[in-house]
Motif scaffolding. Structure first.
Motif, PDB file in Angstrom:
ATOM      1  N   TYR A   8       0.813  -1.202   0.000  1.00 34.53           N
ATOM      2  CA  TYR A   8       0.000   0.000   0.000  1.00 34.53           C
ATOM      3  C   TYR A   8       0.853   1.261   0.000  1.00 34.53           C
ATOM      4  O   TYR A   8       0.332   2.357   0.078  1.00 34.53           O
ATOM      5  CB  TYR A   8      -0.925   0.008   1.212  1.00 34.53           C
ATOM      6  CG  TYR A   8      -1.912  -1.113   1.163  1.00 34.53           C
ATOM      7  CD1 TYR A   8      -3.040  -1.032   0.349  1.00 34.53           C
ATOM      8  CD2 TYR A   8      -1.703  -2.281   1.879  1.00 34.53           C
ATOM      9  CE1 TYR A   8      -3.950  -2.056   0.293  1.00 34.53           C
ATOM     10  CE2 TYR A   8      -2.600  -3.322   1.812  1.00 34.53           C
ATOM     11  CZ  TYR A   8      -3.726  -3.206   1.019  1.00 34.53           C
ATOM     12  OH  TYR A   8      -4.617  -4.242   0.952  1.00 34.53           O
ATOM     13  N   PRO A  17     -11.169   7.532   1.543  1.00 38.09           N
ATOM     14  CA  PRO A  17     -11.821   6.438   2.258  1.00 38.09           C
ATOM     15  C   PRO A  17     -13.071   6.863   3.016  1.00 38.09           C
ATOM     16  O   PRO A  17     -13.887   6.030   3.382  1.00 38.09           O
ATOM     17  CB  PRO A  17     -10.730   5.942   3.223  1.00 38.09           C
ATOM     18  CG  PRO A  17      -9.785   7.093   3.359  1.00 38.09           C
ATOM     19  CD  PRO A  17      -9.813   7.788   2.024  1.00 38.09           C
ATOM     20  N   ASP A  18     -13.211   8.171   3.282  1.00 39.00           N
ATOM     21  CA  ASP A  18     -14.389   8.647   4.004  1.00 39.00           C
ATOM     22  C   ASP A  18     -15.566   8.970   3.084  1.00 39.00           C
ATOM     23  O   ASP A  18     -16.637   9.338   3.560  1.00 39.00           O
ATOM     24  CB  ASP A  18     -14.027   9.897   4.817  1.00 39.00           C
ATOM     25  CG  ASP A  18     -12.997   9.586   5.905  1.00 39.00           C
ATOM     26  OD1 ASP A  18     -13.058   8.466   6.444  1.00 39.00           O
ATOM     27  OD2 ASP A  18     -12.148  10.451   6.182  1.00 39.00           O
ATOM     28  N   ARG A  96     -13.364  -2.416  -4.111  1.00 33.13           N
ATOM     29  CA  ARG A  96     -13.029  -2.046  -2.738  1.00 33.13           C
ATOM     30  C   ARG A  96     -12.254  -0.733  -2.680  1.00 33.13           C
ATOM     31  O   ARG A  96     -11.646  -0.422  -1.657  1.00 33.13           O
ATOM     32  CB  ARG A  96     -12.259  -3.174  -2.044  1.00 33.13           C
ATOM     33  CG  ARG A  96     -10.953  -3.598  -2.664  1.00 33.13           C
ATOM     34  CD  ARG A  96     -10.354  -4.742  -1.839  1.00 33.13           C
ATOM     35  NE  ARG A  96      -9.050  -5.158  -2.327  1.00 33.13           N
ATOM     36  CZ  ARG A  96      -8.820  -6.241  -3.061  1.00 33.13           C
ATOM     37  NH1 ARG A  96      -9.829  -7.028  -3.396  1.00 33.13           N
ATOM     38  NH2 ARG A  96      -7.601  -6.549  -3.445  1.00 33.13           N
ATOM     39  N   GLU A  98      -9.470   0.395  -3.933  1.00 32.03           N
ATOM     40  CA  GLU A  98      -8.060   0.290  -3.568  1.00 32.03           C
ATOM     41  C   GLU A  98      -7.210   1.125  -4.518  1.00 32.03           C
ATOM     42  O   GLU A  98      -7.322   0.984  -5.740  1.00 32.03           O
ATOM     43  CB  GLU A  98      -7.618  -1.170  -3.613  1.00 32.03           C
ATOM     44  CG  GLU A  98      -6.164  -1.367  -3.211  1.00 32.03           C
ATOM     45  CD  GLU A  98      -5.774  -2.823  -3.290  1.00 32.03           C
ATOM     46  OE1 GLU A  98      -4.690  -3.121  -3.802  1.00 32.03           O
ATOM     47  OE2 GLU A  98      -6.580  -3.670  -2.842  1.00 32.03           O
ATOM     48  N   ASP A 238     -17.455 -10.153   0.278  1.00 30.85           N
ATOM     49  CA  ASP A 238     -16.945  -9.343   1.385  1.00 30.85           C
ATOM     50  C   ASP A 238     -17.472  -9.858   2.719  1.00 30.85           C
ATOM     51  O   ASP A 238     -16.733  -9.936   3.712  1.00 30.85           O
ATOM     52  CB  ASP A 238     -17.356  -7.885   1.174  1.00 30.85           C
ATOM     53  CG  ASP A 238     -16.734  -6.949   2.195  1.00 30.85           C
ATOM     54  OD1 ASP A 238     -15.580  -7.187   2.593  1.00 30.85           O
ATOM     55  OD2 ASP A 238     -17.397  -5.977   2.592  1.00 30.85           O
ATOM     56  N   GLU A 244     -12.696  -6.459   2.923  1.00 31.06           N
ATOM     57  CA  GLU A 244     -12.334  -5.069   3.198  1.00 31.06           C
ATOM     58  C   GLU A 244     -11.834  -4.881   4.632  1.00 31.06           C
ATOM     59  O   GLU A 244     -10.955  -4.038   4.877  1.00 31.06           O
ATOM     60  CB  GLU A 244     -13.518  -4.151   2.902  1.00 31.06           C
ATOM     61  CG  GLU A 244     -13.952  -4.223   1.448  1.00 31.06           C
ATOM     62  CD  GLU A 244     -14.798  -3.038   1.021  1.00 31.06           C
ATOM     63  OE1 GLU A 244     -14.806  -2.022   1.733  1.00 31.06           O
ATOM     64  OE2 GLU A 244     -15.439  -3.135  -0.038  1.00 31.06           O
ATOM     65  N   GLU A 245     -12.339  -5.658   5.550  1.00 29.16           N
ATOM     66  CA  GLU A 245     -11.846  -5.580   6.927  1.00 29.16           C
ATOM     67  C   GLU A 245     -10.388  -6.017   6.990  1.00 29.16           C
ATOM     68  O   GLU A 245      -9.565  -5.397   7.677  1.00 29.16           O
ATOM     69  CB  GLU A 245     -12.701  -6.460   7.831  1.00 29.16           C
ATOM     70  CG  GLU A 245     -12.263  -6.456   9.285  1.00 29.16           C
ATOM     71  CD  GLU A 245     -13.124  -7.371  10.146  1.00 29.16           C
ATOM     72  OE1 GLU A 245     -12.699  -7.650  11.288  1.00 29.16           O
ATOM     73  OE2 GLU A 245     -14.193  -7.805   9.680  1.00 29.16           O
ATOM     74  N   LYS A 248      -8.184  -3.333   5.392  1.00 28.64           N
ATOM     75  CA  LYS A 248      -8.049  -2.161   6.270  1.00 28.64           C
ATOM     76  C   LYS A 248      -7.051  -2.433   7.395  1.00 28.64           C
ATOM     77  O   LYS A 248      -6.218  -1.578   7.730  1.00 28.64           O
ATOM     78  CB  LYS A 248      -9.413  -1.783   6.855  1.00 28.64           C
ATOM     79  CG  LYS A 248      -9.386  -0.510   7.708  1.00 28.64           C
ATOM     80  CD  LYS A 248     -10.764  -0.186   8.234  1.00 28.64           C
ATOM     81  CE  LYS A 248     -10.746   1.138   8.991  1.00 28.64           C
ATOM     82  NZ  LYS A 248      -9.803   1.095  10.146  1.00 28.64           N
ATOM     83  N   LYS A 249      -7.106  -3.614   7.978  1.00 27.85           N
ATOM     84  CA  LYS A 249      -6.172  -3.962   9.048  1.00 27.85           C
ATOM     85  C   LYS A 249      -4.735  -3.977   8.530  1.00 27.85           C
ATOM     86  O   LYS A 249      -3.817  -3.494   9.194  1.00 27.85           O
ATOM     87  CB  LYS A 249      -6.528  -5.328   9.634  1.00 27.85           C
ATOM     88  CG  LYS A 249      -7.800  -5.333  10.469  1.00 27.85           C
ATOM     89  CD  LYS A 249      -8.081  -6.714  11.027  1.00 27.85           C
ATOM     90  CE  LYS A 249      -9.347  -6.720  11.875  1.00 27.85           C
ATOM     91  NZ  LYS A 249      -9.644  -8.084  12.408  1.00 27.85           N
ATOM     92  N   ARG A 251      -3.551  -2.331   5.969  1.00 22.70           N
ATOM     93  CA  ARG A 251      -3.143  -0.959   5.655  1.00 22.70           C
ATOM     94  C   ARG A 251      -2.774  -0.209   6.939  1.00 22.70           C
ATOM     95  O   ARG A 251      -1.768   0.511   6.979  1.00 22.70           O
ATOM     96  CB  ARG A 251      -4.262  -0.244   4.908  1.00 22.70           C
ATOM     97  CG  ARG A 251      -3.890   1.152   4.419  1.00 22.70           C
ATOM     98  CD  ARG A 251      -5.047   1.806   3.699  1.00 22.70           C
ATOM     99  NE  ARG A 251      -5.326   1.126   2.446  1.00 22.70           N
ATOM    100  CZ  ARG A 251      -6.526   0.700   2.087  1.00 22.70           C
ATOM    101  NH1 ARG A 251      -7.552   0.850   2.909  1.00 22.70           N
ATOM    102  NH2 ARG A 251      -6.706   0.121   0.932  1.00 22.70           N
ATOM    103  N   ASP A 252      -3.566  -0.384   7.994  1.00 24.33           N
ATOM    104  CA  ASP A 252      -3.282   0.281   9.259  1.00 24.33           C
ATOM    105  C   ASP A 252      -1.965  -0.204   9.853  1.00 24.33           C
ATOM    106  O   ASP A 252      -1.183   0.587  10.400  1.00 24.33           O
ATOM    107  CB  ASP A 252      -4.420   0.024  10.252  1.00 24.33           C
ATOM    108  CG  ASP A 252      -5.716   0.716   9.855  1.00 24.33           C
ATOM    109  OD1 ASP A 252      -5.648   1.649   9.026  1.00 24.33           O
ATOM    110  OD2 ASP A 252      -6.784   0.324  10.356  1.00 24.33           O
TER     111      ASP A 252
END
Length: 258
Positions: A8, A17-18, A96, A98, A238, A244-245, A248-249, A251-252
């Protein structure tokens, strides 16, 4: 699992993302406006790689010989499958939202999924080739044979859309992917049916209006039916695999390490 091999830190086009995610036709237009070039390029590679399959089936029909159909199904299906998975990966990334550059992500996904795509490609190609060959040589077989053939096409289309999506998303043996595909097919029939309808309607239009539809095929095949089909079943994928969860994890975690 392919989801865990993505990077990423590469810059590329994406969305905030928002931003609330659109639905239906508005979502379709949004995806086209942002990623149509990527869809078309991935679809063109898929279309070109299907030439051996199409040529083999054509030769089998005109020669009335079943052996070319068998070879076209196995060999042609295996040749086309990695590109089909590359197309699926391209569209799934877009669904998603991305970020990333198409060729960079496509090439990485192709290398990762090519081997896993060979068996489902060869097996699915063989079944499809026999269905097409039977359809062209079933004069006098009666309505029952035609109904059985159509039911087979529906099941193959529905299972294939789940199997190749799993190749692009997961690392599982073929038996596991097939089991998941059957469960998803039966467990989410409305969305499964919608994906099947989009795909079969598209290819029926191409077949009925050939050769005039060849222009449509160059512009929209094979990405348009794949996009519509995946839009129908993506919520199922999904929900079942927490796509997507998981992304997201990851990426974080990568942001924390930087």
């Amino acid at each position: 699992m392919p989801l865990f091999n993505m990077h990423y830190d590469r810059p590329g086009p994406g969305v905030d993302p928002d931003t609330p995610r659109k639905k239906g036709a508005a979502r379709f237009v949004e995806l086209l406006g942002r990623d149509m070039t990527s869809f078309w390029l991935a679809g063109l590679l898929t279309l070109l790689s299907s030439v051996p399959f199409v040529f083999g089936i054509w030769f089998s029909i005109v020669s009335h010989a079943v052996l070319p159909a068998l070879l076209a199904g196995v060999v042609g299906g295996a040749i086309a499958a990695p590109q089909l998975c590359g197309l699926q990966d391209t569209i799934l990334r877009s669904l998603r939202d991305e970020p990333g550059y198409w060729w960079t992500t496509y090439r990485r996904a192709w290398k990762r999924n090519a081997k896993a795509a060979l068996l489902p490609g060869a097996l699915g190609g063989l079944i499809l080739a026999m269905q097409i060959f039977t359809l062209y040589h079933m004069s006098g077989q009666g309505a029952g044979m035609l109904v059985a053939l159509l039911v087979g096409v529906v099941f193959l289309t529905g299972l294939a859309q789940y199997i190749f999506a799993q190749v692009a998303l997961l690392e599982l043996p073929f038996g596991g992917m097939l089991k998941n595909a059957v469960l998803l097919f039966l467990g989410y029939l409305p969305r499964t049916a919608l994906g099947i309808v989009w795909q079969l309607a598209y290819w029926l239009i191409v077949a009925l209006f050939w050769p005039f539809s060849s222009v449509l095929l160059v512009i929209t095949g094979c990405w348009l039916p794949t996009l519509l089909g995946l839009m129908a079943i993506y919520p199922v994928l999904d929900k079942s695999f927490q796509v997507e969860e998981t992304v997201k994890k990851m990426r974080d975690e990568q942001y924390k390490d930087q």
